[in-house]
Design a protein around this motif. Structure first.
Motif, PDB file in Angstrom:
ATOM      1  N   THR A 107       0.962  -1.249   0.205  1.00 45.42           N
ATOM      2  CA  THR A 107      -0.209   0.056  -0.131  1.00 45.42           C
ATOM      3  C   THR A 107       0.999   1.360  -0.023  1.00 45.42           C
ATOM      4  O   THR A 107       0.423   2.268  -0.653  1.00 45.42           O
ATOM      5  N   VAL A 108       1.948   1.307   0.907  1.00 48.09           N
ATOM      6  CA  VAL A 108       2.830   2.373   0.769  1.00 48.09           C
ATOM      7  C   VAL A 108       3.464   2.794  -0.609  1.00 48.09           C
ATOM      8  O   VAL A 108       3.550   3.747  -0.751  1.00 48.09           O
ATOM      9  N   SER A 109       3.721   1.920  -1.212  1.00 49.16           N
ATOM     10  CA  SER A 109       4.374   2.063  -2.541  1.00 49.16           C
ATOM     11  C   SER A 109       3.378   2.492  -3.580  1.00 49.16           C
ATOM     12  O   SER A 109       3.751   3.379  -4.362  1.00 49.16           O
ATOM     13  N   VAL A 110       2.166   2.041  -3.333  1.00 49.49           N
ATOM     14  CA  VAL A 110       0.918   2.504  -4.271  1.00 49.49           C
ATOM     15  C   VAL A 110       0.695   3.857  -4.194  1.00 49.49           C
ATOM     16  O   VAL A 110       0.826   4.842  -4.818  1.00 49.49           O
ATOM     17  N   ILE A 111       0.741   4.387  -2.839  1.00 50.84           N
ATOM     18  CA  ILE A 111       0.453   5.771  -2.199  1.00 50.84           C
ATOM     19  C   ILE A 111       1.617   6.740  -2.707  1.00 50.84           C
ATOM     20  O   ILE A 111       1.350   7.781  -3.338  1.00 50.84           O
ATOM     21  N   SER A 141       7.159   5.519   8.686  1.00 51.92           N
ATOM     22  CA  SER A 141       7.980   6.358   8.138  1.00 51.92           C
ATOM     23  C   SER A 141       8.135   6.608   6.578  1.00 51.92           C
ATOM     24  O   SER A 141       8.089   7.661   6.199  1.00 51.92           O
ATOM     25  N   ARG A 142       8.071   5.415   5.925  1.00 48.09           N
ATOM     26  CA  ARG A 142       8.281   5.596   4.562  1.00 48.09           C
ATOM     27  C   ARG A 142       7.050   6.001   3.931  1.00 48.09           C
ATOM     28  O   ARG A 142       7.223   7.076   2.802  1.00 48.09           O
ATOM     29  N   LEU A 143       6.024   5.909   4.415  1.00 42.41           N
ATOM     30  CA  LEU A 143       4.750   6.481   3.932  1.00 42.41           C
ATOM     31  C   LEU A 143       4.786   7.897   4.117  1.00 42.41           C
ATOM     32  O   LEU A 143       4.504   8.488   3.094  1.00 42.41           O
ATOM     33  N   ILE A 144       5.121   8.391   5.221  1.00 40.42           N
ATOM     34  CA  ILE A 144       5.114   9.871   5.360  1.00 40.42           C
ATOM     35  C   ILE A 144       6.041  10.450   4.434  1.00 40.42           C
ATOM     36  O   ILE A 144       5.872  11.416   3.753  1.00 40.42           O
ATOM     37  N   LYS A 145       7.349   9.981   4.387  1.00 36.35           N
ATOM     38  CA  LYS A 145       8.403  10.561   3.484  1.00 36.35           C
ATOM     39  C   LYS A 145       7.745  10.427   2.052  1.00 36.35           C
ATOM     40  O   LYS A 145       8.239  11.455   1.386  1.00 36.35           O
TER      41      LYS A 145
END
Length: 148
Positions: A38-42, A78-82
């Motif tokens: 999900t993080v990569s998609v966003i 953290s990755r999502l936010i960044k």
């Protein structure tokens, strides 16, 4: 192959269509996407365009509780936010990001949030300082295409 799926998920957000951007963001939280992807998609949406970045940030704020509960203790928060905010280049966005996380704490991502706010301010300062020079350079390049 999962590697191919991951590549496709990252580029789904590379569209300028607001409707498609929203579909991709909604898809990101669906059961069709593994939680760790999900993080990569966003992030792909946020990195795809100025509109995508704004839409991804809005999506994160609107779905923060679900996203935080999913990733709270791990590196993915953290990755999502960044991935979602590092591309902003307007001073007020640093304040908005900081204010959001003051009212929605993410202890495991505090350092990332601080670094992202600093980077937004640096991006904004760079843009203020060099935007006109870059604009003129691009106009010159457009006016005189290189000879081959």
């Amino acid at each position: 192959m999962q590697e191919e799926k991951n590549r496709i998920e990252r580029v789904l957000g590379a569209t300028l269509s607001p409707e498609l951007i929203q579909k991709v963001l909604t898809f990101a939280l669906s059961e069709e996407v593994r939680p760790q992807d999900t993080v990569s998609v966003i992030g792909g949406v946020a990195g795809g365009s100025k509109h995508g970045r704004k839409a991804a940030w809005k999506f994160i704020k609107e779905n923060w509780e679900e996203l935080y509960n999913r990733y709270q203790g791990g590196f993915l928060i953290s990755r999502l936010i960044k991935l979602s905010v590092e591309g902003f280049a307007v001073d007020k966005m640093a304040g908005e990001v900081k204010a959001f996380f003051e009212s929605h704490p993410a202890p495991s991502a505090e350092r990332t949030i601080q670094q992202c706010c600093e980077n937004i301010l640096l991006n904004a300062a760079w843009l203020k300082r060099d935007a006109e020079s870059i604009h003129q350079y691009l106009l010159q390049r457009k006016a005189s295409p290189p000879t081959v």
